[in-house]
Design a protein around this motif. Structure first.
Motif, PDB file in Angstrom:
ATOM      1  N   GLY A 127       4.321   9.990  -6.962  1.00 24.31           N
ATOM      2  CA  GLY A 127       5.289  10.226  -8.037  1.00 24.31           C
ATOM      3  C   GLY A 127       4.605  10.477  -9.369  1.00 24.31           C
ATOM      4  O   GLY A 127       5.009  11.359 -10.134  1.00 24.31           O
ATOM      5  N   SER A 128       3.551   9.706  -9.639  1.00 23.59           N
ATOM      6  CA  SER A 128       2.825   9.897 -10.903  1.00 23.59           C
ATOM      7  C   SER A 128       2.171  11.271 -10.937  1.00 23.59           C
ATOM      8  O   SER A 128       2.194  11.958 -11.967  1.00 23.59           O
ATOM      9  N   TYR A 129       1.605  11.663  -9.793  1.00 24.78           N
ATOM     10  CA  TYR A 129       0.973  12.987  -9.761  1.00 24.78           C
ATOM     11  C   TYR A 129       2.015  14.080  -9.966  1.00 24.78           C
ATOM     12  O   TYR A 129       1.783  15.054 -10.683  1.00 24.78           O
ATOM     13  N   ALA A 167       3.973   5.517  -5.506  1.00 21.63           N
ATOM     14  CA  ALA A 167       3.903   5.578  -6.970  1.00 21.63           C
ATOM     15  C   ALA A 167       2.842   6.576  -7.408  1.00 21.63           C
ATOM     16  O   ALA A 167       3.017   7.303  -8.402  1.00 21.63           O
ATOM     17  N   GLY A 168       1.744   6.614  -6.644  1.00 20.25           N
ATOM     18  CA  GLY A 168       0.692   7.585  -6.963  1.00 20.25           C
ATOM     19  C   GLY A 168       1.192   9.016  -6.813  1.00 20.25           C
ATOM     20  O   GLY A 168       0.950   9.860  -7.667  1.00 20.25           O
ATOM     21  N   LEU A 223      -3.575   8.729 -15.587  1.00 22.00           N
ATOM     22  CA  LEU A 223      -3.247  10.111 -15.228  1.00 22.00           C
ATOM     23  C   LEU A 223      -2.129  10.638 -16.137  1.00 22.00           C
ATOM     24  O   LEU A 223      -2.209  11.740 -16.678  1.00 22.00           O
ATOM     25  N   LEU A 224      -1.098   9.821 -16.312  1.00 22.41           N
ATOM     26  CA  LEU A 224       0.035  10.265 -17.133  1.00 22.41           C
ATOM     27  C   LEU A 224      -0.337  10.373 -18.608  1.00 22.41           C
ATOM     28  O   LEU A 224       0.273  11.149 -19.351  1.00 22.41           O
ATOM     29  N   LEU A 276      -5.093  -2.231  -5.404  1.00 18.96           N
ATOM     30  CA  LEU A 276      -3.779  -1.575  -5.497  1.00 18.96           C
ATOM     31  C   LEU A 276      -3.244  -1.652  -6.930  1.00 18.96           C
ATOM     32  O   LEU A 276      -2.705  -0.681  -7.466  1.00 18.96           O
ATOM     33  N   LEU A 295      -2.495   1.423  -9.864  1.00 24.94           N
ATOM     34  CA  LEU A 295      -1.346   1.647 -10.756  1.00 24.94           C
ATOM     35  C   LEU A 295      -1.841   1.930 -12.176  1.00 24.94           C
ATOM     36  O   LEU A 295      -1.246   2.731 -12.905  1.00 24.94           O
ATOM     37  N   ILE A 306       9.739   7.507 -13.663  1.00 24.33           N
ATOM     38  CA  ILE A 306       8.502   7.147 -12.971  1.00 24.33           C
ATOM     39  C   ILE A 306       7.782   6.025 -13.717  1.00 24.33           C
ATOM     40  O   ILE A 306       7.225   5.113 -13.097  1.00 24.33           O
ATOM     41  N   LEU A 342       6.427  -2.122 -10.646  1.00 19.04           N
ATOM     42  CA  LEU A 342       5.406  -2.356  -9.625  1.00 19.04           C
ATOM     43  C   LEU A 342       4.234  -3.163 -10.178  1.00 19.04           C
ATOM     44  O   LEU A 342       3.730  -4.076  -9.525  1.00 19.04           O
ATOM     45  N   CYS A 394      -2.719   5.428 -12.342  1.00 19.09           N
ATOM     46  CA  CYS A 394      -1.510   6.266 -12.511  1.00 19.09           C
ATOM     47  C   CYS A 394      -1.172   6.390 -14.002  1.00 19.09           C
ATOM     48  O   CYS A 394      -0.813   7.468 -14.491  1.00 19.09           O
ATOM     49  N   LEU A 404       6.760   2.382 -12.327  1.00 19.68           N
ATOM     50  CA  LEU A 404       5.378   1.901 -12.333  1.00 19.68           C
ATOM     51  C   LEU A 404       5.288   0.513 -12.960  1.00 19.68           C
ATOM     52  O   LEU A 404       4.575  -0.364 -12.457  1.00 19.68           O
ATOM     53  N   VAL A 429       3.967   1.520  -1.020  1.00 19.91           N
ATOM     54  CA  VAL A 429       4.690   1.647  -2.290  1.00 19.91           C
ATOM     55  C   VAL A 429       3.757   2.171  -3.386  1.00 19.91           C
ATOM     56  O   VAL A 429       4.132   3.062  -4.166  1.00 19.91           O
ATOM     57  N   VAL A 430       2.541   1.637  -3.443  1.00 10.91           N
ATOM     58  CA  VAL A 430       1.598   2.107  -4.465  1.00 10.91           C
ATOM     59  C   VAL A 430       1.223   3.565  -4.204  1.00 10.91           C
ATOM     60  O   VAL A 430       1.104   4.368  -5.143  1.00 10.91           O
ATOM     61  N   THR A 453       0.837  -1.209   0.000  1.00 12.11           N
ATOM     62  CA  THR A 453       0.000   0.000   0.000  1.00 12.11           C
ATOM     63  C   THR A 453       0.866   1.252   0.000  1.00 12.11           C
ATOM     64  O   THR A 453       0.609   2.203  -0.747  1.00 12.11           O
TER      65      THR A 453
END
Lengths: 412, 238
Positions: A49-51, A46-47, B162-163, B152, B156, B216, B223, B159, B220, A42-43, A40
């Motif tokens: 970082g993505s934002y 990642a969220g 979003l990108l 979860l 991802l 990034i 992950l 994400c 991702l 880590v995700v 959780t």
């Protein structure tokens, strides 16, 4: 996944049918819980970082409205189109200190006093050099559109903001200058340059660009000794600026550290323009915004390890009196010509004004001159004084675009 | 899940009569419907006029793409809001999924349409809270626990989506398709385990390769594969 199956001991197993009995978590459940928690976290990271990548333009450098002027500058064939070329000129800290009034018979160029860099340019030298650069682009664009141009510098006595009037008269369309063609490709390149020297005949050709611009000259520094001496002076000047709080603050005010700031202001220096590799640029954008002191240290390090270390040659535009607005504007025109011609020849160029920024700062504060005499000694040109300094060389990386305000924001 | 299933009524009634749960969900759905409708409007304004009113729309680099993304998310919210407004109560697992969708849309909108989201955003977040509160939180919590790892992996995928809103054209396509693939993979794993793996790897890797320098996206992808394959494998084993 039942504790009963895995650990059939009475200690591990709650009494059947008792939902509220205290549970001793088994080692397996603890590990599972820790794993889920770690996943959780880590995700979530990642969220975040993505934002950050989304919000700070990691994936779309040089795209969008803030950069559109680089793509559309040729579109307008009329006088207003000349402004589209002018706003792409070199200028101090990308402040874009200009305004234009376009009429059928010509274009008037004004200084925008609200876009000065304060203690970095206390005497207005860089602003007027930048306006000279814009004037040169404007003239090239007017000629490419079939106009004969007549340039009058400082046309209104007593109005220091009205820096030039460019009269336009129709003529036959001449062959388009290669300098004009290079306007959309000219960028300051702050990255490393190759060790390959710039051929002497190329520098001579760049020097000849001053023909027709009275009072301006170019002094080249190509030998290893004089390059090292000028490099050391540039580093000393950068160090002095970092140590001068007001200069540091006034410089940092023009640094746009986020994509939001770029899109809002469409000016200033950006991470994309620092000449870093793609990976390092991405890292810089993903990390939290740096402080002024961290930014200063970064610039100082880059000056030491990249800018001065990899300069194939330095150039200096000189004039007799760098305090004279007309000579500043004329010198700015030569500086822009050199940058455009360097672009045509595949050379990179970076403007490095820290020495003259210190010279003017010391003069404005009435302090004893420390950088002026050292610069004059290096220049060794009787009757001439340094106006603007730059380095040239063959680039390792392509320079990225800088944001620009659109024509409609600066023309009236 | 503690609720008993009554024919034609509900699977989620513990502590509350089925009718009461349905009524509360109906209210949550109405709030979400209002938020989603306003969200569609906000997205449409961003896409069509965002460039002309930047102070309202957040000075966005690409208002058209962000506006369309907002419209798409808001449309999805309207769909789930309608689902929530059914006469019969919605099961806890579905409520959790719906609340998650509303929360994601409610949060993302703040960064896509600027001040235009000041009304729909809080409405959607409130609707998500109302939806969860319509029945025993224990049921929803149990449903969340059961699907947490799959959620979860789907996050991802979000994400990636979003990108896709800011990547340049070819990479944006890879990110968009990849995002949907990664989002869906854990939920189809039980029926189509091999396809789920294909969706995970095929969704994550191409965009990461195309934009490797961004750091990034490779992170991702690692992950997605590292977390997604075990999740898919476990669904398969079940």
């Amino acid at each position: 996944m039942s504790q009963r199956t895995e650990h059939p001991s009475a200690a591990d197993t709650p009494p059947a049918g008792d939902d509220h009995a205290p549970l001793m978590p088994s080692r397996r459940n603890l590990l599972k819980g820790a794993g889920v928690t770690a996943a959780t976290v880590v995700v979530a990271g990642a969220g975040v970082g993505s934002y950050r990548a989304f919000d700070n333009g990691v994936l779309n450098a040089g795209e969008g409205a803030a950069y559109d002027p680089w793509r559309h500058w040729r579109n307008d064939p009329g006088p207003l189109g000349t402004v589209g070329a002018a706003i792409l000129a070199a200028n101090p800290h990308n402040t874009q200190p200009w305004a234009f009034h376009v009429a059928g018979s010509g274009v008037d160029v004004f200084a925008d006093a609200s876009r000065r860099t304060g203690a970095l340019d206390p005497l207005g030298r860089e602003t007027q050099v930048g306006l000279g650069c814009a004037l040169e682009n404007l003239v090239l664009a007017a000629q490419a559109r079939g106009y004969v141009t007549r340039v009058t510098l400082m046309p209104v006595p007593g109005d220091p903001t009205h820096v030039a009037r460019v009269g336009l008269a129709p003529a036959t369309i001449p062959p388009v200058s290669p300098l004009y063609q290079a306007i959309g490709r000219r960028h300051s390149n702050r990255g490393p340059y190759r060790s390959q020297p710039v051929p002497g005949e190329m520098l001579t050709a760049l020097t000849r660009l001053g023909d027709g611009l009275p009072g301006t000259q170019v002094r080249w520094f190509t030998g290893p000794v004089e390059r090292a001496r000028l490099g050391a002076l540039l580093v000393d000047a950068a160090t002095a600026i970092v140590a001068d709080r007001q200069q540091s603050v006034d410089g940092f005010a023009w640094f746009r550290s986020s994509r939001d700031a770029i899109d809002r202001h469409r000016d200033g220096l950006t991470l994309d323009g620092q000449g870093l590799s793609d990976v390092m640029t991405a890292v810089a954008k993903l990390l939290p915004t740096s402080s002024r002191s961290a930014g200063d240290q970064f610039w100082l390090d880059q000056t030491r390890t990249v800018h001065t270390k990899t300069a194939a040659a330095y150039g200096m535009v000189t004039v007799a009196d760098p305090d004279d607005p007309v000579q500043r504007l004329t010198g700015g025109r030569l500086l822009e010509r050199i940058h455009l011609a360097a672009t045509v020849r595949g050379l990179a160029l970076q403007h490095m004004n820290q020495i003259t920024e210190r010279v003017d700062r010391e003069a404005s504060l009435g302090r004893p001159a420390s950088f002026g005499p050292r610069l004059q000694a290096l220049l060794a040109q009787p009757g001439q004084r340094a106006l603007a300094t730059f380095r040239v060389g063959y680039p390792i990386r392509t320079a990225r675009l800088s944001p620009r305000r659109p024509v409609e924001d600066v023309a009236r | 899940m503690t609720g008993s299933t009554a024919a034609g009524s509900t699977s989620r009634t513990a502590g509350l009569p089925a009718g009461a749960t349905a009524r509360r969900q109906h209210v949550a759905g109405a709030v979400a419907l209002a938020g989603g409708t306003l969200g569609i409007t906000a997205g449409a304004v961003q896409a069509t006029a965002g460039r002309h009113i930047p102070d309202w729309t957040g000075h966005k680099n690409d208002p058209v793409t962000l506006g369309l993304l907002t419209v798409a998310l808001s449309l999805l919210t309207v769909v789930v809001a309608v689902r929530l407004r059914r006469p019969t109560a919605t099961a806890a697992g579905m409520v959790a999924a719906i609340a998650t969708e509303m929360t994601v849309t409610g949060a993302v909108g703040f960064t896509t349409v600027g001040r235009l989201w000041y009304l729909p955003g809080p409405l959607l977040l409130a609707a998500a809270g109302l939806a969860v509160a319509t029945g025993p939180p224990r049921d929803v919590a149990a449903a969340v626990r059961a699907g947490w790892m799959r959620a979860l992996v789907s996050m991802l995928g979000i994400c990636y989506l979003l990108l896709s809103g800011v990547a340049s054209a070819p990479a944006a396509t890879l990110a968009g398709l990849g995002g949907f693939a990664v989002f869906a993979a854990p939920w189809v794993a039980k029926k189509f385990p091999r396809w789920a793996v294909v969706l995970l790897v095929g969704g994550a890797v191409p965009f990461a390769v195309a934009t490797w320098w961004s750091l990034i996206t490779p992170a991702l992808a690692v992950l997605v594969v590292g977390l997604g394959i075990p999740v898919v494998a476990r669904s398969w084993a079940r």
